[in-house]
Write an enzyme that holds these catalytic residues in place. Structure first.
Site, PDB file in Angstrom:
ATOM      1  N   MET A   1      37.131  39.478  52.999  1.00  0.00           N
ATOM      2  CA  MET A   1      37.311  40.527  54.006  1.00  0.00           C
ATOM      3  C   MET A   1      36.597  41.783  53.579  1.00  0.00           C
ATOM      4  O   MET A   1      36.526  42.079  52.396  1.00  0.00           O
ATOM      5  CB  MET A   1      38.779  40.855  54.197  1.00  0.00           C
ATOM      6  CG  MET A   1      38.985  41.640  55.479  1.00  0.00           C
ATOM      7  SD  MET A   1      40.457  42.673  55.505  1.00  0.00           S
ATOM      8  CE  MET A   1      39.911  44.093  54.610  1.00  0.00           C
TER       9      MET A   1
ATOM     10  N   TYR B   1      32.637  12.996  13.672  1.00  0.00           N
ATOM     11  CA  TYR B   1      31.471  13.648  14.273  1.00  0.00           C
ATOM     12  C   TYR B   1      31.277  13.237  15.725  1.00  0.00           C
ATOM     13  O   TYR B   1      31.812  12.230  16.177  1.00  0.00           O
ATOM     14  CB  TYR B   1      30.193  13.336  13.470  1.00  0.00           C
ATOM     15  CG  TYR B   1      29.763  11.888  13.518  1.00  0.00           C
ATOM     16  CD1 TYR B   1      28.962  11.420  14.565  1.00  0.00           C
ATOM     17  CD2 TYR B   1      30.168  10.986  12.540  1.00  0.00           C
ATOM     18  CE1 TYR B   1      28.578  10.095  14.616  1.00  0.00           C
ATOM     19  CE2 TYR B   1      29.781   9.655  12.588  1.00  0.00           C
ATOM     20  CZ  TYR B   1      28.987   9.213  13.639  1.00  0.00           C
ATOM     21  OH  TYR B   1      28.614   7.908  13.710  1.00  0.00           O
TER      22      TYR B   1
ATOM     23  N   ARG C   1      42.131  47.376  51.017  1.00  0.00           N
ATOM     24  CA  ARG C   1      41.197  46.480  50.329  1.00  0.00           C
ATOM     25  C   ARG C   1      41.858  45.147  50.048  1.00  0.00           C
ATOM     26  O   ARG C   1      42.967  45.088  49.536  1.00  0.00           O
ATOM     27  CB  ARG C   1      40.774  47.102  48.991  1.00  0.00           C
ATOM     28  CG  ARG C   1      40.490  48.560  49.062  1.00  0.00           C
ATOM     29  CD  ARG C   1      40.299  49.201  47.697  1.00  0.00           C
ATOM     30  NE  ARG C   1      39.120  48.710  46.989  1.00  0.00           N
ATOM     31  CZ  ARG C   1      38.804  49.091  45.760  1.00  0.00           C
ATOM     32  NH1 ARG C   1      39.585  49.918  45.086  1.00  0.00           N
ATOM     33  NH2 ARG C   1      37.715  48.628  45.189  1.00  0.00           N
TER      34      ARG C   1
ATOM     35  N   LYS D   1      41.810  42.579  41.708  1.00  0.00           N
ATOM     36  CA  LYS D   1      41.518  43.998  41.940  1.00  0.00           C
ATOM     37  C   LYS D   1      42.759  44.839  41.712  1.00  0.00           C
ATOM     38  O   LYS D   1      42.722  45.854  41.007  1.00  0.00           O
ATOM     39  CB  LYS D   1      41.006  44.164  43.383  1.00  0.00           C
ATOM     40  CG  LYS D   1      40.243  45.435  43.636  1.00  0.00           C
ATOM     41  CD  LYS D   1      39.808  45.522  45.101  1.00  0.00           C
ATOM     42  CE  LYS D   1      38.567  44.687  45.378  1.00  0.00           C
ATOM     43  NZ  LYS D   1      38.280  44.577  46.824  1.00  0.00           N
TER      44      LYS D   1
ATOM     45  N   HIS E   1      18.898   6.584  36.147  1.00  0.00           N
ATOM     46  CA  HIS E   1      18.134   6.299  34.929  1.00  0.00           C
ATOM     47  C   HIS E   1      17.228   7.472  34.573  1.00  0.00           C
ATOM     48  O   HIS E   1      17.229   7.962  33.442  1.00  0.00           O
ATOM     49  CB  HIS E   1      17.305   5.020  35.127  1.00  0.00           C
ATOM     50  CG  HIS E   1      16.433   4.696  33.958  1.00  0.00           C
ATOM     51  ND1 HIS E   1      15.124   5.117  33.882  1.00  0.00           N
ATOM     52  CD2 HIS E   1      16.699   4.041  32.799  1.00  0.00           C
ATOM     53  CE1 HIS E   1      14.624   4.706  32.729  1.00  0.00           C
ATOM     54  NE2 HIS E   1      15.551   4.049  32.066  1.00  0.00           N
TER      55      HIS E   1
ATOM     56  N   GLY F   1      32.769  38.007  50.276  1.00  0.00           N
ATOM     57  CA  GLY F   1      32.617  37.419  51.598  1.00  0.00           C
ATOM     58  C   GLY F   1      33.927  37.077  52.258  1.00  0.00           C
ATOM     59  O   GLY F   1      33.961  36.420  53.272  1.00  0.00           O
TER      60      GLY F   1
ATOM     61  N   CYS G   1      28.872   8.414  19.995  1.00  0.00           N
ATOM     62  CA  CYS G   1      27.485   8.681  20.352  1.00  0.00           C
ATOM     63  C   CYS G   1      27.367   8.461  21.851  1.00  0.00           C
ATOM     64  O   CYS G   1      28.219   7.849  22.461  1.00  0.00           O
ATOM     65  CB  CYS G   1      26.557   7.773  19.583  1.00  0.00           C
ATOM     66  SG  CYS G   1      26.916   6.037  19.807  1.00  0.00           S
TER      67      CYS G   1
ATOM     68  N   SER H   1      31.365   3.709  15.407  1.00  0.00           N
ATOM     69  CA  SER H   1      30.774   4.703  16.296  1.00  0.00           C
ATOM     70  C   SER H   1      31.113   4.282  17.714  1.00  0.00           C
ATOM     71  O   SER H   1      30.752   3.182  18.144  1.00  0.00           O
ATOM     72  CB  SER H   1      29.258   4.751  16.087  1.00  0.00           C
ATOM     73  OG  SER H   1      28.687   5.613  17.039  1.00  0.00           O
TER      74      SER H   1
ATOM     75  N   ARG I   1      36.004  44.841  36.571  1.00  0.00           N
ATOM     76  CA  ARG I   1      36.229  43.404  36.323  1.00  0.00           C
ATOM     77  C   ARG I   1      35.233  42.958  35.264  1.00  0.00           C
ATOM     78  O   ARG I   1      34.226  43.637  35.020  1.00  0.00           O
ATOM     79  CB  ARG I   1      36.061  42.590  37.603  1.00  0.00           C
ATOM     80  CG  ARG I   1      34.683  42.737  38.215  1.00  0.00           C
ATOM     81  CD  ARG I   1      34.592  42.018  39.539  1.00  0.00           C
ATOM     82  NE  ARG I   1      33.452  42.553  40.281  1.00  0.00           N
ATOM     83  CZ  ARG I   1      33.290  42.459  41.582  1.00  0.00           C
ATOM     84  NH1 ARG I   1      34.195  41.868  42.314  1.00  0.00           N
ATOM     85  NH2 ARG I   1      32.221  42.952  42.169  1.00  0.00           N
TER      86      ARG I   1
HETATM   87  P1  ADP Z   1      34.554  44.656  47.704  1.00  0.00           P
HETATM   88  O1  ADP Z   1      35.560  43.754  47.104  1.00  0.00           O
HETATM   89  O2  ADP Z   1      33.779  44.082  48.808  1.00  0.00           O
HETATM   90  O3  ADP Z   1      33.724  45.333  46.651  1.00  0.00           O
HETATM   91  P2  ADP Z   1      36.127  47.026  47.785  1.00  0.00           P
HETATM   92  O4  ADP Z   1      37.530  47.008  48.235  1.00  0.00           O
HETATM   93  O5  ADP Z   1      35.935  47.080  46.322  1.00  0.00           O
HETATM   94  O6  ADP Z   1      35.388  45.804  48.420  1.00  0.00           O
HETATM   95  O7  ADP Z   1      35.493  48.300  48.459  1.00  0.00           O
HETATM   96  C1  ADP Z   1      34.216  48.457  48.994  1.00  0.00           C
HETATM   97  C2  ADP Z   1      33.659  49.799  48.640  1.00  0.00           C
HETATM   98  O8  ADP Z   1      34.525  50.840  49.053  1.00  0.00           O
HETATM   99  C3  ADP Z   1      33.488  49.970  47.156  1.00  0.00           C
HETATM  100  O9  ADP Z   1      32.275  50.618  46.894  1.00  0.00           O
HETATM  101  C4  ADP Z   1      34.633  50.830  46.754  1.00  0.00           C
HETATM  102  O10 ADP Z   1      34.344  51.572  45.618  1.00  0.00           O
HETATM  103  C5  ADP Z   1      34.838  51.707  47.980  1.00  0.00           C
HETATM  104  N1  ADP Z   1      36.219  52.148  48.089  1.00  0.00           N
HETATM  105  C6  ADP Z   1      37.314  51.377  48.169  1.00  0.00           C
HETATM  106  N2  ADP Z   1      38.444  52.106  48.175  1.00  0.00           N
HETATM  107  C7  ADP Z   1      38.060  53.401  48.094  1.00  0.00           C
HETATM  108  C8  ADP Z   1      38.765  54.630  48.043  1.00  0.00           C
HETATM  109  N3  ADP Z   1      40.103  54.681  48.061  1.00  0.00           N
HETATM  110  N4  ADP Z   1      38.061  55.763  47.969  1.00  0.00           N
HETATM  111  C9  ADP Z   1      36.698  55.705  47.943  1.00  0.00           C
HETATM  112  N5  ADP Z   1      35.985  54.583  47.986  1.00  0.00           N
HETATM  113  C10 ADP Z   1      36.654  53.440  48.055  1.00  0.00           C
HETATM  114 MG    MG Z   2      34.506  46.118  45.054  1.00  0.00          MG
END
Ligand code: ADP
Ligand code: MG
Ligand code: MG
Length: 882
Positions: free
Chosen positions: A103, A856, A92, A22, A452, A101, A836, A768, A336
């Site tokens: 944080m 091959y 984030r 990220k 098998h 899943g 083969c 082979s 991404r």
């Molecule tokens: P995840 O990895 O679970 O997607 P994110 O860190 O991407 O978590 O964030 C969760 C949500 O919060 C996303 O929809 C993201 O766009 C929004 N978000 C994160 N940072 C900001 C920010 N600085 N301003 C507005 N929205 C944000």
């Molecule tokens: Mg996100």
């Protein structure tokens, strides 16, 4: 001391190891001028130090964070905690690889009793300011302080009920203020502390929480499941907030630049007006399709289209983008490479190459070879309603519906009546081959992914589910039971070999269709690949399939399957039971025209393409009934009908079966050992091959037979067998006055053969590598026993990293392949070499074969497209290195 904090304009996309995925992409987008709210990233190294220091943010790091914060404040003209122009940030997490899943994000950090007032004054929108504050308390309390969200939701519901509201938008500024008081009270109740008001303290708390989340239970489990190293650590992104919840010219959304399930080149995603990021995921309100943004906020829509085009070009791949709109202005918050289905991957690769965004080589590398498998099989329509009865191991992909039968004879019988059947067995043995051929799909309650049933079904491209332990099969009364449900003989079930699900009744299916994109991608693969791809096929149907899927010949035509077909089983049995060579020759004479017909059918399909035919390989008792079953039968008959002629026959059969029975059939009387003791069998096969080839020549099809002798371990074995084939060929050809090129080669599947390959090559036109037997003999494992008994544990305990029957063991078995090729070519440079067996259809093994210089690979017809792509990928990667 290395730098531990990077401003967004100091990093770039190739710093994923330090900045996390990220963070690296936020930096990259900042660098290319996209509207990304400014911020900074704390590195994964800082996370490592945090753990080394006993979960402490050391002073050096703290200083760097404060300094970065000052830079952020200067750039935004705002200050964290300021009572006039307050800065708000999100915190984030972000690991090297995306880990859903781990944080949850904290938004609106910096909110407190003072800054909320400032925000109200600045925006002139008190309702918005207090909504943001209560969201912050809720998220922070949940994510950082660990208080269950349920308590907060409960308070909100209670208040709404008291006010007589149905939805959140009815809440007024005063209502939010009231709720905040109630939230604060909750926090004191749960933590014995007031909600933290100091923004720096809030920030440090949140950073600790992100680092800690690296080792929370769900993150650990996710890493184990996806084989992500614990050593990666997580980065932390601190980013200034943009607010999507300021009114109806604001909002938030996620979109893919192309459709992730079909690949269509159209934006695909959703947005919510007047909402913050988390709301889209939370499902509180139903988002609108992204296309509607064009009507509602045309200007913003255009900004987004431009950004997504730029991102695709820049990353050279389909992107999955998060965005927020604040008062008519677009901000990009994440990008991404988007996850996609196989069909989508293929279409996107081809269309992006055609549009000149990526090269053909990049297009080929962008599709995972193994994924192609999905496209060749019928699939269950996921939209259909269905109740899954139980699940087993998804051993062979595809879906099928049919009537349940419990033995192979019945499978055959119902199939002959035109019924579709699914063969359900505790496990299958080579005796079940006819039943498997007759069935739409196979289910076994025992056995693993390489049992098998699994191996045979995959070879035939039939769906198969193995190891369904919850299935209690009663073959006697012909039913199976799963918990309370009983499924009887001829009831209809559907199986999904992709997921391992068994479903009662019929389910709608999606037929595979190979798009023009699929053909285009594989045509490009054929141009690139530096190794041929052949198929293993034993009959006309398989040969047709092989050709359709792009095989350049047949690398292995096994003749034993021909011996097992119903119309000739009787003669085959008589042949085996013969008491003299004379008698045996009479039976073989009956088999000759049948074999000739088999070969003609295959040659006719393959035309001038090479076909390698292997003479009989398995031990003879495999064509006779099971010893134990026969013994029981005979014993019973001795009591019930002691004088019957049938009993006499059965007793004779039993005697022969006992004679032929072996201690260890895998290492017993089979392969060329059979041909040496009973040369008349191989002679008949060779004659049939040449007679068939002559018929083809008369039709103008110029077959050059390739005859292969199995299981050679000593050059003398091959010498004698080669002479037998040549003598037979010359006699047959002379009689027909026809000249024909042909070659005689051998399987290399015994270590001794590889080690003495110079001597063997003197007698062989081609090698082979039979890597299934070579793996068995190199490891000293018998495959069925290994897979049934200990291999699973070996894999779990990392004694072996891969099942060597699926993925070629490059170190050991691979070394023998290399020795074999090199020694063989040292005396015969033009020696043709191939592999083969299942490894010929596995990507990393194919790459190995390319590097070892083989001509091959040969695999089951359904894996041919995958092999073509994998071969091209290996070739492109090799070019990149040299
Ligand atoms: P995840 O990895 O679970 O997607 P994110 O860190 O991407 O978590 O964030 C969760 C949500 O919060 C996303 O929809 C993201 O766009 C929004 N978000 C994160 N940072 C900001 C920010 N600085 N301003 C507005 N929205 C944000
Ligand atoms: Mg996100
Ligand atoms: Mg073999």
């Amino acid at each position: 001391m290395a730098k531990q904090v990077y401003m967004f304009d100091e990093g770039h996309k190739d710093m994923k190891n330090q900045l996390g995925g990220k963070g690296a992409n936020l930096a990259e987008m900042t660098q290319i001028g996209l509207p990304v709210p400014y911020g900074f990233t704390i590195t994964t190294d800082a996370c490592h130090s945090y753990y080394q220091d006993g979960k402490l943010v050391n002073t050096a790091l703290k200083d760097e964070i404060i300094q970065a914060l000052h830079q952020l404040e200067a750039a935004t003209n705002k200050k964290l905690g300021d009572k006039e122009t307050p800065l708000f940030v999100s915190v984030r997490s972000g690991s090297v690889v995306s880990m859903p899943g781990m944080m949850d994000t904290v938004l609106n950090l910096g909110m407190n009793d003072l800054t909320v007032e400032a925000q109200k004054k600045l925006t002139g929108n008190g309702r918005f300011a207090y909504d943001s504050y209560r969201r912050f308390i809720q998220m922070f309390s949940n994510v950082v302080l660990g208080i269950d969200l349920y308590f907060f939701e409960n308070r909100l519901d209670q208040l709404k009920e008291a006010k007589g509201y149905i939805s959140d938008p009815e809440m007024t500024e005063e209502d939010w203020i009231e709720l905040i008081l109630s939230y604060k009270d909750l926090v004191v109740k749960h933590t014995n502390q007031p909600f933290p008001q100091d923004p720096i303290e809030q920030l440090m708390f949140a950073i600790h929480a992100v680092f800690d989340s690296w080792n929370n239970q769900r993150a650990i489990i996710y890493r184990q499941l996806n084989r992500i190293p614990d050593s990666y650590g997580t980065a932390v992104n601190i980013q200034s907030m943009v607010f999507g919840n300021t009114g109806n010219d604001s909002g938030t959304g996620v979109a893919f630049t192309r459709n992730p399930s079909t690949g269509e080149n159209l934006l695909y995603g959703e947005f919510l007006l007047n909402a913050q990021g988390e709301d889209v995921v939370a499902g509180i309100r139903t988002p609108q399709p992204i296309a509607q943004l064009e009507q509602i906020l045309p200007d913003v829509y255009q900004q987004f289209v431009n950004a997504s085009l730029l991102l695709e070009k820049h990353y050279r791949d389909m992107q999955d983008i998060e965005f927020t709109v604040e008062q008519g202005k677009l901000y990009i918050l994440q990008t991404r490479n988007g996850k996609r289905t196989a069909a989508s991957a293929v279409r996107i690769a081809v269309e992006m190459a055609e549009a000149g965004i990526i090269s053909k080589e990049e297009a080929l590398l962008s599709v995972e070879a193994e994924q192609l498998n999905q496209l060749l099989h019928r699939r269950i329509d996921n939209k259909a309603d269905m109740i899954i009865l139980t699940k087993g191991l998804p051993a062979s992909p595809g879906a099928a519906t049919g009537k349940v039968v419990f033995n192979s004879d019945e499978a055959q019988a119902y199939h002959d009546k035109g019924e579709k059947v699914i063969l359900v067995r505790p496990e299958t043995t080579p005796d079940d081959i006819q039943g498997i051929i007759a069935a739409e799909a196979v289910v076994t309650s025992r056995g693993g992914m390489t049992s098998h049933a699994a191996v045979v079904a995959r070879g035939m491209g039939k769906p198969c589910i193995c190891g369904v332990e919850s299935l209690k099969i009663d073959t006697q009364s012909k039913r199976f039971v799963v918990r309370e449900t009983t499924v009887n003989h001829l009831d209809i079930i559907t199986i999904d070999g992709d997921t391992g699900s068994i479903i009662v009744g019929e389910v709608p299916m999606i037929e595979p269709k190979n798009s023009s994109h699929f053909h285009q991608l594989l045509a490009w693969a054929d141009q690139e690949k530096g190794i041929d791809v052949r198929a293993n096929a034993d009959n006309k149907e398989d040969s047709l399939k092989a050709l359709e899927l792009g095989a350049e010949g047949i690398g292995l035509c096994r003749t034993e399957h021909m011996f097992m077909q119903a119309d000739r089983q009787k003669v085959v049995k008589e042949m085996i039971l013969s008491s003299s060579t004379q008698e045996r020759k009479i039976c073989l004479a009956q088999l000759l025209p049948i074999q000739q017909g088999d070969f003609e059918e295959i040659f006719e399909v393959m035309q001038d393409l090479p076909v390698t035919i292997r003479l009989l390989d398995p031990p003879l008792h495999e064509f006779l009934p099971d010893k134990e079953e026969l013994l029981i039968e005979v014993t019973a008959m001795r009591i019930t009908e002691p004088d019957s002629t049938l009993l006499k026959e059965k007793e004779l059969l039993l005697k022969k079966v006992q004679e032929l029975s072996e201690m260890n059939p895998m290492l017993g009387h089979r392969g060329c050992r059979l041909g040496l003791i009973h040369p008349e069998i191989y002679a008949m096969q060779a004659e049939a091959i040449f007679l068939a080839a002559i018929t083809m020549h008369q039709k103008g099809i110029h077959v050059k037979p390739e005859i292969m002798i199995p299981l050679v371990g000593h050059s003398n074995e091959l010498k004698i067998m080669r002479k037998l084939v040549i003598d037979t060929a010359e006699a047959v050809l002379a009689k027909a006055s026809i000249n024909m090129e042909y070659t005689i080669g051998t399987m290399i599947e015994i270590p001794r053969a590889a080690l003495t390959a110079e001597q063997i090559a003197a007698e062989a036109d081609f090698f082979s590598f039979g890597t299934n037997d070579l793996t068995q003999t190199t490891f000293g494992y018998s495959r069925d026993d290994a897979e049934g008994k200990f291999l699973q544990t070996y894999l779990e305990q990392n004694i072996l990293t891969e099942n060597p029957f699926r993925v070629l063991d490059k170190e050991g078995v691979g070394q023998l392949v290399e020795i074999g090729v090199n020694k063989g070519r040292s005396v015969k440079p033009e020696l043709k070499t191939g592999i083969c067996g299942e490894h010929g259809g596995e990507a990393s093994s194919i790459a190995f074969c390319l590097h070892a210089g083989l001509d091959y690979v040969s695999c089951s017809p359904f894996r041919v497209p995958l092999a073509r792509l994998a071969a091209a990928q290996a070739t492109i990667r090799r070019q990149a290195i040299t």
